[in-house]
Design a protein around this motif. Structure first.
Motif, PDB file in Angstrom:
ATOM      1  N   THR A 131       0.852  -1.188   0.000  1.00 23.76           N
ATOM      2  CA  THR A 131       0.000   0.000   0.000  1.00 23.76           C
ATOM      3  C   THR A 131       0.885   1.235   0.000  1.00 23.76           C
ATOM      4  N   TYR A 133       0.783   5.432  -0.007  1.00 28.66           N
ATOM      5  CA  TYR A 133      -0.035   6.631   0.211  1.00 28.66           C
ATOM      6  C   TYR A 133       0.568   7.823  -0.517  1.00 28.66           C
ATOM      7  N   SER A 246      -4.517  10.322  -2.929  1.00 29.99           N
ATOM      8  CA  SER A 246      -5.132   9.076  -2.521  1.00 29.99           C
ATOM      9  C   SER A 246      -4.089   7.995  -2.278  1.00 29.99           C
ATOM     10  N   THR A 247      -4.470   6.736  -2.597  1.00 26.48           N
ATOM     11  CA  THR A 247      -3.655   5.569  -2.243  1.00 26.48           C
ATOM     12  C   THR A 247      -3.687   4.551  -3.377  1.00 26.48           C
TER      13      THR A 247
END
Length: 280
Positions: A131, A133, A246-247
């Motif tokens: 993930t 960011y 966002s991500t």
């Protein structure tokens, strides 16, 4: 207690309408006067931009700016897996029992993230995820982590909670709740999912391979589309961009990819730098 109160207030807000409204304002010519202030507040490295600051016609044009050519070299090893974006690594690891880590003690499932039945997502069991960011100061175009062919995509409608530290702490299953646009790439690393997660004030997510694909669609419904023909994409090739921050979540099938030993949570990465390698 503070997070709980903020979350309840966030649930009452019409986040989709607010995001569309702000996105619309950012596309108007008058918004260009806010570019210098926006740059200062978020400490944006404007010297990296393709054009000088005031050559952009709107705030949105500046936010989705391209970078000067050659500024993000792509790792050259044929086995390289590269960062799809500039940002910070928020989480990474192995997908165990279908679970991905959101934060310490908080998980969500790969099938919910990808909008699939549990059986359909079984190929990712034991695989890897990462993930990343993207803060408002970052370059906001998203690129392919591996060379391959874009075969299909999914748009999954959902909430638009913030994806910052507050959102990650307060909203369980955040990345599988917020709306998202997923690009699937068939490659030497098997089937790779590049998940672009929407958030509060994200006007939309755009991709270059389909005029129909996007996010923050009024009365949005689940869309799963096989492309008429697969589209080749190079490692580091552009997939699309966020209109505001966002991500990105990457998901890889079991046994296909290993991350670099240097990778850790909080590490700042640049698009194109090697973050892992294909298992030979």
């Amino acid at each position: 207690m503070k997070d709980f109160v903020l979350l309840q207030l966030m649930k009452l807000m019409p986040t989709h309408a607010i995001s569309r409204f702000i996105g619309s304002l950012a596309q108007r010519p008058v918004s260009r006067q806010f570019i210098p202030l926006f740059s200062r507040v978020f400490q944006i490295p404007v010297e990296e931009a393709e054009k000088s600051t005031m050559e952009y016609g709107t705030l949105n044009e500046f936010f989705t700016r391209k970078l000067r050519e050659g500024l993000r070299p792509i790792a050259t090893s044929p086995y390289a897996v590269v960062s799809p974006a500039d940002g910070r690594i928020a989480a990474f690891g192995e997908i165990k029992e279908g679970q991905l880590i959101q934060a310490k003690g908080v998980t969500y499932t790969v099938w919910n993230l990808l909008g699939m039945k549990e059986s359909e997502a079984s190929a990712f069991e034991g695989g890897r995820f990462m993930t990343i960011y993207l803060s408002p100061r970052d370059y906001h175009r998203v690129h392919a982590p591996v060379e391959g062919q874009i075969t299909d995509y999914s748009y999954i409608p959902g909430t638009l909670f913030p994806v910052n530290a507050f959102g990650v702490r307060a909203v369980k299953g955040l990345f599988a709740m917020n709306e998202r646009l997923i690009t699937f790439i068939q490659s030497s690393a098997g089937r790779v999912g590049v998940v672009k997660v929407g958030a509060t004030v994200v006007g939309s997510v755009k991709v270059g391979y389909s005029k129909e694909a996007g996010t923050n669609i009024k009365a949005g419904t689940l869309v799963q589309r096989q492309l008429p023909s697969a589209i080749p994409v190079e490692r580091g090739g552009e997939l699309g961009f966020f209109e505001f921050g966002s991500t990105v979540v990457l998901v890889f099938e079991k046994g296909k990819v290993e991350f670099e030993d240097r990778i850790h949570e909080g590490l700042a990465v640049k698009m194109g730098e090697q973050i892992g390698q294909l298992n030979k």
